[in-house]
Scaffold this motif. Sequence first.
Motif, mmCIF file in Angstrom:
data_model
loop_
_atom_site.group_PDB
_atom_site.id
_atom_site.type_symbol
_atom_site.label_atom_id
_atom_site.label_comp_id
_atom_site.label_asym_id
_atom_site.label_seq_id
_atom_site.Cartn_x
_atom_site.Cartn_y
_atom_site.Cartn_z
ATOM 1 N N ALA A 112 13.879 5.729 -2.062
ATOM 2 C CA ALA A 112 14.512 5.206 -3.181
ATOM 3 C C ALA A 112 15.737 4.260 -2.434
ATOM 4 O O ALA A 112 15.759 3.113 -3.005
ATOM 5 N N ASP A 113 16.191 4.856 -1.492
ATOM 6 C CA ASP A 113 17.417 4.020 -1.012
ATOM 7 C C ASP A 113 16.998 2.832 -0.440
ATOM 8 O O ASP A 113 17.853 1.763 -0.366
ATOM 9 N N ARG A 114 15.758 2.756 -0.108
ATOM 10 C CA ARG A 114 15.196 1.475 0.374
ATOM 11 C C ARG A 114 14.543 0.405 -0.277
ATOM 12 O O ARG A 114 14.339 -0.679 -0.152
ATOM 13 N N LEU A 115 14.469 0.758 -1.747
ATOM 14 C CA LEU A 115 14.056 0.014 -2.829
ATOM 15 C C LEU A 115 15.227 -0.799 -3.289
ATOM 16 O O LEU A 115 16.052 -0.371 -3.613
ATOM 17 N N LEU A 116 14.722 -2.243 -3.669
ATOM 18 C CA LEU A 116 15.622 -3.185 -4.307
ATOM 19 C C LEU A 116 15.551 -2.693 -5.785
ATOM 20 O O LEU A 116 14.507 -2.072 -6.134
ATOM 21 N N PRO A 117 16.385 -3.112 -6.662
ATOM 22 C CA PRO A 117 16.268 -2.971 -8.211
ATOM 23 C C PRO A 117 15.025 -3.447 -8.526
ATOM 24 O O PRO A 117 14.602 -4.653 -8.061
ATOM 25 N N ASP A 118 14.410 -2.862 -9.492
ATOM 26 C CA ASP A 118 13.151 -3.225 -10.266
ATOM 27 C C ASP A 118 11.921 -3.531 -9.160
ATOM 28 O O ASP A 118 11.303 -4.577 -9.054
ATOM 29 N N SER A 119 11.761 -2.467 -8.298
ATOM 30 C CA SER A 119 10.835 -2.317 -7.351
ATOM 31 C C SER A 119 10.243 -1.047 -7.162
ATOM 32 O O SER A 119 10.998 -0.036 -7.682
ATOM 33 N N ALA A 120 8.930 -0.947 -6.406
ATOM 34 C CA ALA A 120 8.338 0.434 -6.421
ATOM 35 C C ALA A 120 7.963 0.484 -5.185
ATOM 36 O O ALA A 120 7.493 -0.418 -4.549
ATOM 37 N N ALA A 121 7.438 1.799 -4.721
ATOM 38 C CA ALA A 121 6.892 2.195 -3.721
ATOM 39 C C ALA A 121 5.795 3.058 -3.983
ATOM 40 O O ALA A 121 6.009 4.122 -4.926
ATOM 41 N N LEU A 122 4.797 3.051 -3.294
ATOM 42 C CA LEU A 122 3.478 3.951 -3.363
ATOM 43 C C LEU A 122 3.205 4.343 -2.077
ATOM 44 O O LEU A 122 2.691 3.563 -1.339
ATOM 45 N N ILE A 123 3.261 5.659 -1.752
ATOM 46 C CA ILE A 123 2.978 6.221 -0.260
ATOM 47 C C ILE A 123 1.777 7.088 -0.816
ATOM 48 O O ILE A 123 1.851 8.249 -1.469
ATOM 49 N N LEU A 124 0.825 6.813 -0.148
ATOM 50 C CA LEU A 124 -0.779 7.551 -0.202
ATOM 51 C C LEU A 124 -1.038 8.102 1.041
ATOM 52 O O LEU A 124 -1.186 7.446 2.121
ATOM 53 N N LEU A 125 -1.368 9.176 0.802
ATOM 54 C CA LEU A 125 -2.207 9.955 2.155
ATOM 55 C C LEU A 125 -3.379 10.471 1.675
ATOM 56 O O LEU A 125 -3.373 11.341 0.751
ATOM 57 N N PHE A 126 -4.312 10.042 2.023
ATOM 58 C CA PHE A 126 -5.626 10.388 1.508
ATOM 59 C C PHE A 126 -6.737 10.632 2.464
ATOM 60 O O PHE A 126 -6.700 10.120 3.491
ATOM 61 N N GLU A 127 -7.553 11.363 2.195
ATOM 62 C CA GLU A 127 -8.754 11.743 2.956
ATOM 63 C C GLU A 127 -10.213 10.972 2.822
ATOM 64 O O GLU A 127 -10.281 10.839 1.621
ATOM 65 N N HIS A 128 -10.714 10.198 3.822
ATOM 66 C CA HIS A 128 -11.953 9.738 3.534
ATOM 67 C C HIS A 128 -12.922 10.802 3.372
ATOM 68 O O HIS A 128 -13.930 11.041 4.577
ATOM 69 N N THR A 129 -13.380 11.054 2.405
ATOM 70 C CA THR A 129 -14.246 12.320 2.195
ATOM 71 C C THR A 129 -15.644 11.774 2.527
ATOM 72 O O THR A 129 -16.651 12.473 2.792
ATOM 73 N N TRP A 130 -15.850 10.433 2.117
ATOM 74 C CA TRP A 130 -17.064 9.730 2.382
ATOM 75 C C TRP A 130 -17.795 10.031 3.812
ATOM 76 O O TRP A 130 -18.904 10.207 4.097
ATOM 77 N N ALA A 131 -16.783 10.284 4.703
ATOM 78 C CA ALA A 131 -16.911 10.244 6.091
ATOM 79 C C ALA A 131 -17.226 11.688 6.709
ATOM 80 O O ALA A 131 -17.617 11.814 7.774
ATOM 81 N N VAL A 132 -17.100 12.746 5.782
ATOM 82 C CA VAL A 132 -17.253 14.134 6.471
ATOM 83 C C VAL A 132 -18.756 14.482 6.980
ATOM 84 O O VAL A 132 -18.723 14.761 8.019
ATOM 85 N N GLY A 133 -19.646 13.943 6.248
ATOM 86 C CA GLY A 133 -20.923 14.085 6.730
ATOM 87 C C GLY A 133 -21.280 13.285 8.027
ATOM 88 O O GLY A 133 -21.918 13.637 8.976
ATOM 89 N N LEU A 134 -20.598 12.156 8.047
ATOM 90 C CA LEU A 134 -20.971 11.342 9.354
ATOM 91 C C LEU A 134 -20.283 11.978 10.465
ATOM 92 O O LEU A 134 -20.810 11.857 11.624
ATOM 93 N N LYS A 135 -19.109 12.284 10.296
ATOM 94 C CA LYS A 135 -18.166 13.037 11.220
ATOM 95 C C LYS A 135 -19.010 14.340 11.744
ATOM 96 O O LYS A 135 -19.067 14.448 13.281
ATOM 97 N N GLU A 136 -19.682 15.082 10.755
ATOM 98 C CA GLU A 136 -20.349 16.418 11.286
ATOM 99 C C GLU A 136 -21.388 15.890 12.274
ATOM 100 O O GLU A 136 -21.950 16.540 13.294
#
Length: 168
Positions: A112-136
């Motif tokens: 929040a300290d890094r945001l300007l007024p009337d702005s937003a941030a979205l931090i996403l950590l996601f798993e590429h589940t489509w790649a599990v079979g390929l990885k295996e």
Amino acid sequence: MTMGPLHLVVLGFDQPSFEGWVANELDFLRDQGIIRIVDALAVYKSPEGEITALQESDLGLDERIEVGAIIGGLIGLGAAGEEGAIAGALGRAEALAENEFGMDDEDIAAVADRLLPDSAALILLFEHTWAVGLKEAVMDAGGFVVAQGMLDPATLVGLGAAMAGELE
């Protein structure tokens, strides 16, 4: 537990329009089994400076602890070898067991300290589940990742500029 590759994306929004477009697309990708959200944090700073934060994860507490221990262990391994791996795994698992999500109030305040007024941030950590079979399949065939990365238009433009400089 075999996991697909994890992807961290930080998105910024100036004067955001909260019409649900991003949430709807993430829901579609999750429903299709393409991704699984490990941790998501959205922070909005109003024009008056008020902070709103939302967190979400597709993982239950036990899964978050397990994934956190894996990530902490790998980071610890790189930092201090086997001892670091153990300390990192235990430390991260313990931290997640005490906190429902991966980011605490101090982390949210730092964003929040890094945001300007009337702005937003979205931090996403996601798993590429489509790649599990390929990885295996690759692992079963004795294969391994040699290199990987994401290419976006700006990266390709930069690559072209570097190539042009080398050709001159």
